[in-house]
Each structure stands twice: as C-alpha cells, then as structure tokens.
Write a protein that holds these residues in place. Structure first.
Motif, PDB file in Angstrom:
ATOM      1  N   ILE A   7       0.853  -1.195   0.000  1.00  0.00           N
ATOM      2  CA  ILE A   7       0.000   0.000   0.000  1.00  0.00           C
ATOM      3  C   ILE A   7       0.884   1.239   0.000  1.00  0.00           C
ATOM      4  O   ILE A   7       1.830   1.320   0.794  1.00  0.00           O
ATOM      5  CB  ILE A   7      -0.908  -0.010   1.254  1.00  0.00           C
ATOM      6  N   PRO A   8       0.599   2.222  -0.853  1.00  0.00           N
ATOM      7  CA  PRO A   8       1.442   3.425  -0.893  1.00  0.00           C
ATOM      8  C   PRO A   8       1.450   4.145   0.467  1.00  0.00           C
ATOM      9  O   PRO A   8       0.395   4.306   1.089  1.00  0.00           O
ATOM     10  CB  PRO A   8       0.781   4.302  -1.951  1.00  0.00           C
ATOM     11  N   LEU A  28       3.779  -0.341  12.062  1.00  0.00           N
ATOM     12  CA  LEU A  28       3.829   0.180  10.699  1.00  0.00           C
ATOM     13  C   LEU A  28       3.987   1.696  10.736  1.00  0.00           C
ATOM     14  O   LEU A  28       3.495   2.345  11.659  1.00  0.00           O
ATOM     15  CB  LEU A  28       2.513  -0.125   9.982  1.00  0.00           C
ATOM     16  N   THR A  29       4.656   2.243   9.746  1.00  0.00           N
ATOM     17  CA  THR A  29       4.586   3.699   9.596  1.00  0.00           C
ATOM     18  C   THR A  29       3.636   3.985   8.446  1.00  0.00           C
ATOM     19  O   THR A  29       3.659   3.300   7.421  1.00  0.00           O
ATOM     20  CB  THR A  29       5.955   4.344   9.282  1.00  0.00           C
ATOM     21  N   VAL A  30       2.814   4.999   8.644  1.00  0.00           N
ATOM     22  CA  VAL A  30       1.784   5.311   7.658  1.00  0.00           C
ATOM     23  C   VAL A  30       1.851   6.790   7.333  1.00  0.00           C
ATOM     24  O   VAL A  30       1.871   7.636   8.227  1.00  0.00           O
ATOM     25  CB  VAL A  30       0.387   4.967   8.205  1.00  0.00           C
ATOM     26  N   PHE A  31       1.900   7.085   6.051  1.00  0.00           N
ATOM     27  CA  PHE A  31       1.889   8.472   5.625  1.00  0.00           C
ATOM     28  C   PHE A  31       0.804   8.620   4.568  1.00  0.00           C
ATOM     29  O   PHE A  31       0.801   7.909   3.573  1.00  0.00           O
ATOM     30  CB  PHE A  31       3.263   8.849   5.057  1.00  0.00           C
ATOM     31  N   ALA A  69      -7.135   4.574   4.447  1.00  0.00           N
ATOM     32  CA  ALA A  69      -8.294   3.731   4.100  1.00  0.00           C
ATOM     33  C   ALA A  69      -7.902   2.319   3.660  1.00  0.00           C
ATOM     34  O   ALA A  69      -8.413   1.322   4.200  1.00  0.00           O
ATOM     35  CB  ALA A  69      -9.117   4.420   3.019  1.00  0.00           C
ATOM     36  N   ALA A  70      -6.963   2.230   2.718  1.00  0.00           N
ATOM     37  CA  ALA A  70      -6.606   0.915   2.169  1.00  0.00           C
ATOM     38  C   ALA A  70      -6.034   0.011   3.256  1.00  0.00           C
ATOM     39  O   ALA A  70      -6.371  -1.180   3.342  1.00  0.00           O
ATOM     40  CB  ALA A  70      -5.590   1.092   1.048  1.00  0.00           C
ATOM     41  N   MET A  88      -7.560  -3.569   4.896  1.00  0.00           N
ATOM     42  CA  MET A  88      -6.773  -4.790   4.974  1.00  0.00           C
ATOM     43  C   MET A  88      -6.687  -5.313   6.406  1.00  0.00           C
ATOM     44  O   MET A  88      -6.733  -6.519   6.646  1.00  0.00           O
ATOM     45  CB  MET A  88      -5.363  -4.487   4.457  1.00  0.00           C
ATOM     46  N   LEU A  89      -6.559  -4.369   7.327  1.00  0.00           N
ATOM     47  CA  LEU A  89      -6.479  -4.758   8.734  1.00  0.00           C
ATOM     48  C   LEU A  89      -7.780  -5.408   9.197  1.00  0.00           C
ATOM     49  O   LEU A  89      -7.766  -6.422   9.900  1.00  0.00           O
ATOM     50  CB  LEU A  89      -6.188  -3.531   9.606  1.00  0.00           C
ATOM     51  N   SER A  90      -8.881  -4.833   8.776  1.00  0.00           N
ATOM     52  CA  SER A  90     -10.160  -5.391   9.228  1.00  0.00           C
ATOM     53  C   SER A  90     -10.375  -6.779   8.631  1.00  0.00           C
ATOM     54  O   SER A  90     -10.930  -7.669   9.280  1.00  0.00           O
ATOM     55  CB  SER A  90     -11.301  -4.439   8.878  1.00  0.00           C
TER      56      SER A  90
END
Lengths: 265, 325
Positions: free
Chosen positions: B262-263, B277-280, B284-285, B289-291
């Motif tokens: 995922i970008p 995880l690091t998220v920038f 949503a995506a 996936m987590l759910s």
C-alpha cells in the motif's frame, strides 16, 4: 557601582571580618597591655641572645617607647600576616568563588557590564580592608589611651597603620589580579595566596642575617617603612607612594584582564 | 518583515581535537521560539556562552538585537533573560532573597510578574537555597529568567530536573510568552518540550549545524505509527506477508524505509503478535486490509521527533540535509 552587589558583598564577608578583627584586637590589646619599659629590656636581651629567631618573627629593633614597642611586636608579624589572610579570603569570596561556582553567570546575565561588576568588587575589597585597618587603629588608640594615657605617639601610630593599610592594599592587589586571571580556586590560592606568603618568607629570611639581607629587594614587605615611622625618620611618603602605585597598577591590570577574558561559566 | 533578534554567522570556536563549534549559522526572528537540539557535548552550551558574552568567537559573529554579544553584553542584558544549564545561586540566601537580589541588579520596579511566576510553578515559599532540590533550583532559575519581562530569553536545558507536571507548566509559560511576542532560544535534548513549544529547531552535531527544521512543515510531513495486535504470532506474520511479500521474517525487524504494497505504508517491525507500521497519507486501504485480517487491537500515534531525529544522533553519516527544511 552596583549597590545590591555591594550589599551582598557585605553579608558575604562579615563573618570572616569579625573573626580576624577579633584575633587582631586580642593581639593588639595584649601587646599594649604588656608594655613595660622594664620588660622591653628583657625582650631586647632576647634579641641579643637569639637574634635570628626574633628577626625571623619580624621582631627587630629596640623598643624605647610605646610606639616602637607596638611596631616591633605587632607590625613585624601579626599585622602583616592576619590582614593578609583577610585579603586572600576576601578575594576568594568576592571574585574567585563566583567564577569557580558559576554564579558569576547570573551577575553577567543582568544588565550590568563586566566593568561595573569588577569595579564594585574592587571597591568592596578596598572598603573592607579600610574598615579592618580603621577599626584596628581605633582599638589601638583606645586601649593605649586607657592603659598608658599620653604615652602613645598618636600621629606616628596613625601613620604606621596608614602605611600598613597601603601594604595590605598591595597584597589585595596581588590577590585581586590572581582572582581576575584564574578560573578555579586552586589556581587562585596558588598565586593569590602563594605569592604574598612567599614574599613574607623572603622577608623573614632577609631579616635574619647580613649575608641574606640582599633578599629584601625581592619582597614587597620591604616597602613598609615601619622603622622610619617609629623612629620619626623622614622619607615615609616615598614608600607609601610606591605601595599605593603598586596596588593601583595591580587593580587596574586585574580589571582589564577580567573585562577581556573568556569565562567558562 | 520581522526583526532578527539572534544572529550567528559563521560562529566558530575551536578547542582543538575537533571540539568546539564550527561555522554555526542561525537566525532567530522576533517572537520566534527556537529549539537548539543535540546530544551532550555537541556544542549547545558553547553556543549559548557566546550569546551571553562569556566567550569570544575565534571567527564569525554573534549578535543579539543587532549588537555584538561580547562587547555589548550589558545593553543586551536589559532585554534578555537567561537560565544557565546548571544554575548556581548563593547558598546562604533563601530563594526569595535571591530573587530580590536579582531584581535589584536588574533595577526592576515591579514584583508582579515574579509573584505570578511563583504561582505558576506553585511556590508559596522557597526556603534556603542550600536545601533546595534540583527541580526547585530550576524553578528559581526560570523565574529569574522571565520575571523582568524580557524581549528575548536564552534557556539552557530548561526542564532538566522538573517533574512532568512542572514540565507541563513550563510549556504553558513558553506558550504564554510566545503570545506576548517574546523571542526564545532553548537548548534541549528532550524532544517533547521542543515539539510542543518551538516554531523552528536546529540540530547541532559535533559542533556543526546538521539541519534547521520548520516544526509546522515537519508536523505536516510527520508519519503515523500504527501498532496492530493480532490474535497470535501466525496471524501477525500472515498479515505482514500479505502486506509486504519481501519482508524478511527471520530478522523480524526491518529498516521501515521500503514501502509495502500500500502506498505510504511500511513495516517497522513484527514481534510476536504485534506489527508496527509507519503510515503516511490516507489510511483507508490499510484499514480495510487490517479489518479483513481480523486485527484484535489497533493503536495509532504520531511519530515522535526523537524517531525523526535519531538519524542525526548516529555517529556515522549526517542526516538527509534539506529534506525537511
């Protein structure tokens, strides 16, 4: 002049002043109390018997009157050494303590220049020394007046103390210059106390013998014209001028150094 | 255009053996709160000693309010407050007497601000200096620095020794002063206080400025750290495999640099049943996936400055210069 700092200097030094003043007073009163033209002969005999020992203690010359008596037995040792101790501790409290502990940073962070700070501390040192010498002179005059009314040559006694004050200012100057240059108390004591003590020892040795008399040219204590004052000989002012000029030069040198130096505080 | 209050240009002080500060360039504008960060011995205090006029530069210039810090220290002192790294007070005085002494030296007319600050730090009585704790002394120093209503304040590690509650009070104080337009430079190695208070921050490393960062821009660029808990280690590993097939499971610890499927998302580590995880960017995506992966618990926090700046603290290479300017 910074009045709050001057007030602070007063409270910081009052205790050591009182202690040394009390000790000097005790000596002064005892020596005056012991004055006895008869006893003077006995001590003169000691000088003949043990000339080196008495000379090393600064006790040279015959005492034929009260002023000479005081000069021989107080101004060769007690009145040189104890105010010297005061001068050295004074500078530790007024300068080195601030620099060594870092408290100087708080003073310099206020809107006061280094020049104002250092001049205030120099003024405090001169004032304290003047107070000490002034108070001791008064005690001498009062006790001599009470114990031997009319015996003391007042003008001579005041002159003697004035010259001693100038000598002590010269010692203050040495300690002051050392305090302005050093960053740590150890260094300060090495020079600020070490040099005056060295001068004192040289003087003690120079007093002892003719062979070693040339050493007197290597100590500031030679500048104190004790004998001349006691014997009423002319030429005291040249000595006073030399001591005052030396003190002024040392204070000026220390101040300029402090204004320009780097402080790791 | 705002006035520049603090200006260092090519400031150099060489103590030999690569110790000292070298070609430091900084400018702090009126009303700005500026953080000065760096590990111990990096040159923070040396820089501050130049600003206070205690030291003379070997080369370069050090100015406050347009005046030279060494020669015009007293004039600058009118408008500047200062807190030393290890403040020393006269041990025979009480805190109140010391404040009064400093107020006298500063020729202060009003004691109103002094009492306000004592209230802020919850001090009803100081007692003798020699019996004070480190925190108490720090408070006394802070009150001294701010009680004269300075236009600029230099603070060397202002919160050292303060408990978390008082650190909070300190942040309040800085924000209040910031509103008034006070210029503040504070050195620190605590990122949290800098993060909460500063507009910009410079990072010094081995005597050189490694980077100067705009904190607002930085905040916008900051990543989020997601910690996802799964029912067991297998589920966690399965999730990571789906997210990033190239992830090396044996080390269970990755650089967190390379982006996963995922970008904007990359895996930092996978330990037992936890995945970090690091998220920038929009999540949503990732959330979808987590759910689908039956995540048991999820927590989100912002990446701390510490994590961002860690690169500057490593002894090897310099950080990515200019990236976040």
């Amino acid at each position: 002049m910074m009045i709050p700092l001057l007030k602070r200097d007063f409270t910081a030094c009052i205790r050591i002043f009182l202690i040394l003043f009390a000790v000097i007073c005790m000596y002064t009163v005892i020596i005056i109390y012991l004055y006895d033209p008869e006893f003077a002969h006995i001590l003169n005999d000691y000088q003949e018997l043990l000339p080196d020992l008495m000379a090393a203690m600064g006790m040279t010359g015959a005492a034929t009157n009260l002023l000479e008596w005081i000069q021989v037995y107080l101004y060769g040792f007690v009145m040189l050494l104890l105010p010297m101790v005061f001068a050295v501790i004074l500078m530790q409290k007024l300068l080195t303590g601030y620099i060594d502990s870092g408290a100087m940073a708080n003073l310099l962070a206020t809107p006061n220049s280094r020049r104002q700070i250092i001049r205030t501390q120099a003024a405090a040192a001169v004032l304290w020394m003047a107070v000490l010498m002034g108070a001791v002179t008064l005690v001498g005059i009062i006790s001599a007046g009470a114990l031997f009314p009319g015996e003391l040559d007042l003008a001579g006694y005041i002159n003697l103390n004035a010259s001693t004050f100038l000598l002590q200012l010269l010692i203050c100057g040495i300690a002051y210059a050392a305090a302005c240059m050093c960053s740590e108390s150890r260094q300060y004591y090495l020079f600020g106390a070490g040099l005056p003590v060295l001068f004192f020892l040289i003087q003690a040795i120079a007093n002892m013998g003719e062979k070693l008399e040339w050493l007197k040219f290597f100590t500031i204590f030679t500048l104190l014209p004790c004998n001349r004052i006691a014997q009423g000989v002319e030429g005291v002012w040249q000595y006073n001028l030399a001591m005052a000029a030396g003190a002024a030069a040392l204070f000026a040198f220390g101040s300029i150094w402090f204004e320009k130096r780097e402080l790791y505080i | 255009m705002k006035n520049t209050v603090i200006e260092l240009s090519d400031l150099t002080k060489d103590f030999g053996n690569h110790r000292g500060i070298f070609d430091v360039n900084l400018s702090v504008e009126e009303g700005e709160v500026f953080g000065y960060l760096g590990p111990n011995g990096a040159g923070k205090t040396t820089t501050i000693r130049h600003l206070m006029g205690f030291l003379r530069p070997d080369a370069g210039e050090c100015r406050m309010f347009g005046q030279d810090c060494f020669t015009n220290a007293a004039q600058i002192g009118e408008k500047r407050g200062y807190l030393a790294g290890e403040p020393v007070f006269f041990s025979d005085l009480t805190g109140e007497q010391y404040l009064e002494f400093t107020a006298g030296l500063r020729r202060m007319k009003s004691r109103k601000r002094m009492h306000e600050l004592m209230e802020l730090f919850e001090i009803s009585r100081f007692g003798p200096v020699h019996k004070m704790s480190k925190g108490m002394r720090q408070k006394l120093g802070l009150i001294c620095a701010f009680m004269d209503g300075p236009e600029a304040v230099i603070l060397d590690e202002p919160t050292s020794g303060l408990d978390p509650l008082m650190q909070g009070r300190f942040v309040e104080l800085i924000l209040e002063e910031k509103k008034k337009g006070t210029t503040i430079l504070m050195s620190s190695h605590l990122f949290e206080e800098v993060e909460k208070t500063c507009d910009r921050a410079a990072i010094i490393r081995e005597g050189e400025i490694a980077d100067t960062l705009d904190m607002r821009k930085l905040a916008a660029k900051r990543k989020k750290i997601y910690t996802a808990k799964f029912t067991d280690a297998e589920a966690a590993k399965g999730f990571v495999r789906r997210l990033d097939p190239s992830w090396d499971m044996r080390t269970a610890d990755g650089p967190g640099q390379k982006e996963a499927g995922i970008p904007g998302v990359s895996v930092i580590r996978c330990l037992e049943n936890q995945v970090e995880l690091t998220v920038f960017g929009p999540p949503a995506a990732l959330l979808k996936m987590l759910s689908e992966a039956n995540v048991a618990d999820l927590s989100v926090r912002a990446e701390s400055l510490e994590e961002l700046f860690l690169q500057y603290y490593d002894t090897g290479e310099h950080g990515p210069k200019g990236e976040n300017r």
